[in-house]
Design an enzyme around this catalytic site. Structure first.
Site, mmCIF file in Angstrom:
data_model
loop_
_atom_site.group_PDB
_atom_site.id
_atom_site.type_symbol
_atom_site.label_atom_id
_atom_site.label_comp_id
_atom_site.label_asym_id
_atom_site.label_seq_id
_atom_site.Cartn_x
_atom_site.Cartn_y
_atom_site.Cartn_z
ATOM 1 N N LYS A 101 0.862 -1.180 0.000
ATOM 2 C CA LYS A 101 0.000 0.000 0.000
ATOM 3 C C LYS A 101 0.895 1.226 0.000
ATOM 4 O O LYS A 101 1.654 1.447 0.939
ATOM 5 C CB LYS A 101 -0.901 0.006 1.229
ATOM 6 C CG LYS A 101 -1.763 1.257 1.357
ATOM 7 C CD LYS A 101 -2.564 1.238 2.646
ATOM 8 C CE LYS A 101 -3.325 2.532 2.845
ATOM 9 N NZ LYS A 101 -4.053 2.566 4.134
ATOM 10 N N ILE B 209 -5.624 0.542 13.178
ATOM 11 C CA ILE B 209 -4.330 -0.089 13.458
ATOM 12 C C ILE B 209 -3.270 0.975 13.739
ATOM 13 O O ILE B 209 -2.375 0.779 14.570
ATOM 14 C CB ILE B 209 -3.920 -1.008 12.300
ATOM 15 C CG1 ILE B 209 -4.823 -2.251 12.279
ATOM 16 C CG2 ILE B 209 -2.463 -1.438 12.411
ATOM 17 C CD1 ILE B 209 -4.496 -3.259 11.204
#
Length: 537
Positions: free
Chosen positions: A79, A379
């Site tokens: 990502k 997260i």
């Protein structure tokens, strides 16, 4: 009293991240401290987002987890960005509007080109968006490139990056590492009761702490601490310190200790999500970014893993019914529909605890709070808070009050920074095609997420964002993040006047960016091909 035993209640990514952070920090400094993670065998990992930010690389490397293991074990992909699609009004005849929130900083060669880009935009001389003009990474993303080569060092690359992964498999990888590398004890059992009181003195037995305590009715709320956990199979277990990683259940901090939950529903309107997974063709393009596509009452995430895509439609149920959400997600997926019954509906309680540490207990992960999946903040905040706790973990009960105050102040500041950044996406949008976008923008313009955000936006109408606009190292979104969001969303800043020397310097920097794009186009491999080679190698 010395703190020699820690209980983490709840597994998943938050519990096992905490176990690894504490295991790493205490392995050398306090090797006698034991860490026990207790989780119910019946509670599945939620795993709705499956996306991270670059900070996670530092943690995983520190834990000693091999980067190749992440890809081989967790169905991971890279990502490098979040691509925002249709968050702005579409020009007549255009199929969509889009910009990237990249992980590389803009203007990568030392000179801030923001004013130069704004000046060209004002004069109609700049056909490229902020991300495209000022970063080679945007080209790498659109060309489906991996951010590194097979020769790159672990956790290093030509571009900054994070990961997408299967959340359940990621938690399993963290679990194995915590047990094998840091000696964390893992207990699968049902928590029946949390015993509370005021810890006054204690003496240690063989496997528990015998604690003198006052009756619950005599204790003040701020003095309330956890004394023991009552387990179905394991009976009564006493520990010196507790971490609440029990998710939305909030078993320790909220339910047992009575810490108040602060709703943010007035600031962040997303309260529902409809999620699913669809298979990916083995040779389909593998975007190295998260897609976030706006719709009439929210947005849709689309995260590509090598074997499947995780897709979720986030919405405000005041403007979109559950049936309409289901139809809209089906239209988005087209022919890639999952089998019947595989849409999972989630209700999102948006907000956070009034305090994150009380007495001998700290909440992490979803037990601490939740906003929405935008910008992968769950997260992010878990990793941030767990690392903060581990760096200054209490050695005895006398240090608890000062560390509690410090932790609550810092984590509270980080939460507000995230709230500001998430809300700003909706405040900046110029979409006017539905009541949701009109009403939400009007609401946030009248009642900004914070006074600090309002002051910054007023400043940034006249000056481009600068590092000295951010007063704390604990702001998880900084100047680069704001630059991509503000100018990707069309925020108007009066550009600073540039003399000829500054313009020549800017053109030289743009030439370097162009050369970097061409060089990386040749150097970096295809994203899917890289992962295939890495796994097979």
């Amino acid at each position: 009293m010395s703190i020699l035993s820690i209980a983490i209640v709840g597994g998943g990514a938050s519990g096992w991240l905490a176990a690894n952070h504490l295991g790493l920090a205490l392995k050398g400094s306090s090797p006698k401290v034991s860490i026990t993670l207790i989780e119910s065998p019946d509670v599945p990992t939620i795993g709705v987002g499956e996306g991270t930010v670059p900070m996670i690389r530092k943690s995983l490397q520190a834990f000693g987890i091999e980067e190749t293991a992440l890809f081989r074990r967790c169905d991971a992909s890279f990502k490098q960005s979040i691509k925002f699609i249709n968050w702005r009004h579409r020009a007549p005849g255009s199929e969509m509007s889009a910009f990237h929130h990249l992980f590389d900083p803009p203007s990568p060669f030392g000179v801030d080109l923001s004013d130069f880009w704004l000046d060209g935009l004002a004069k109609g001389e700049n056909p490229m968006g902020f991300d495209e003009a000022l970063s080679p990474q945007r080209y790498s993303c659109e060309a489906q490139k991996a951010p590194k080569t097979l020769a790159s060092a672990p956790y290093q690359g030509a571009h900054a990056y994070a990961y997408h992964f299967d959340a359940a498999k990621f938690a399993e990888l963290l679990r194995e590492n915590a047990i094998e590398c840091f000696g964390v004890e893992h207990i699968q059992d049902h928590l029946l009761e949390v015993e509370t009181g005021r810890l006054e003195t204690g003496r240690r037995g063989t496997d528990s702490v015998e604690t003198d305590m006052l009756t619950e009715g005599n204790e003040s709320k701020n003095d309330k601490k956890i004394v023991a956990l009552h387990l179905r199979e394991g009976g009564r277990r006493c520990f010196d310190f507790y971490l609440d990683c029990s998710g939305f259940s909030g078993l320790l901090m909220e339910k047992a200790l009575g810490v108040e939950f602060i709703s943010l529903a007035d600031k962040l309107w997303m309260n529902k999500a409809l999620v699913t997974q669809v298979a990916s063709a083995p040779n389909a393009p593998l975007p190295p970014y998260t897609q976030a596509s706006a719709h009439q009452a929210g947005w849709i995430w689309d995260i590509a893993l090598p074997k499947r895509r995780g897709v979720g439609l986030v919405y405000c149920d005041r403007y979109l019914s559950d049936d309409e959400a289901r139809r809209k997600l089906k239209r988005y997926l087209g022919d890639e529909l999952p089998s019947a019954g595989e849409f999972r509906s989630l209700t999102m309680r948006v907000g956070h605890l009034q305090k994150f540490w009380q007495g001998n207990c700290v909440a992490l992960g979803l037990a601490q709070g939740f906003l929405e999946p935008l910008e992968a903040t769950s997260i992010l905040l878990t990793d941030f808070a767990a690392s903060l706790l581990a760096r200054k973990f209490p050695t005895d009960s006398e240090t608890l009050p000062v560390l509690e105050a410090r932790f609550n102040r810092i984590v509270g500041h980080a939460w507000q920074a995230v709230i500001d950044f998430v809300a700003l996406h909706y405040q900046l949008s110029d979409r006017s095609d539905s009541a949701f976008w009109r009403d939400y923008r009007t609401h946030l313009s009248a009642q900004p997420a914070s006074e600090e955000l309002a002051r910054r936006l007023a400043l940034w109408q006249h000056f481009t964002p600068h590092p000295d606009d951010f007063f704390s190292q604990f702001e998880v979104f900084g100047v680069d993040n704001y630059l991509y969001l503000l100018y990707g969303m069309g925020f108007s800043t009066q550009p600073k006047a540039l003399d000829d020397a500054a313009r020549q310097q800017a053109w030289a920097q743009l030439d370097k960016i162009a050369h970097a794009k061409a060089f990386l186009a040749q150097k970096l491999p295809d994203h899917r091909a890289f992962i295939r080679a890495l796994i097979q190698g």
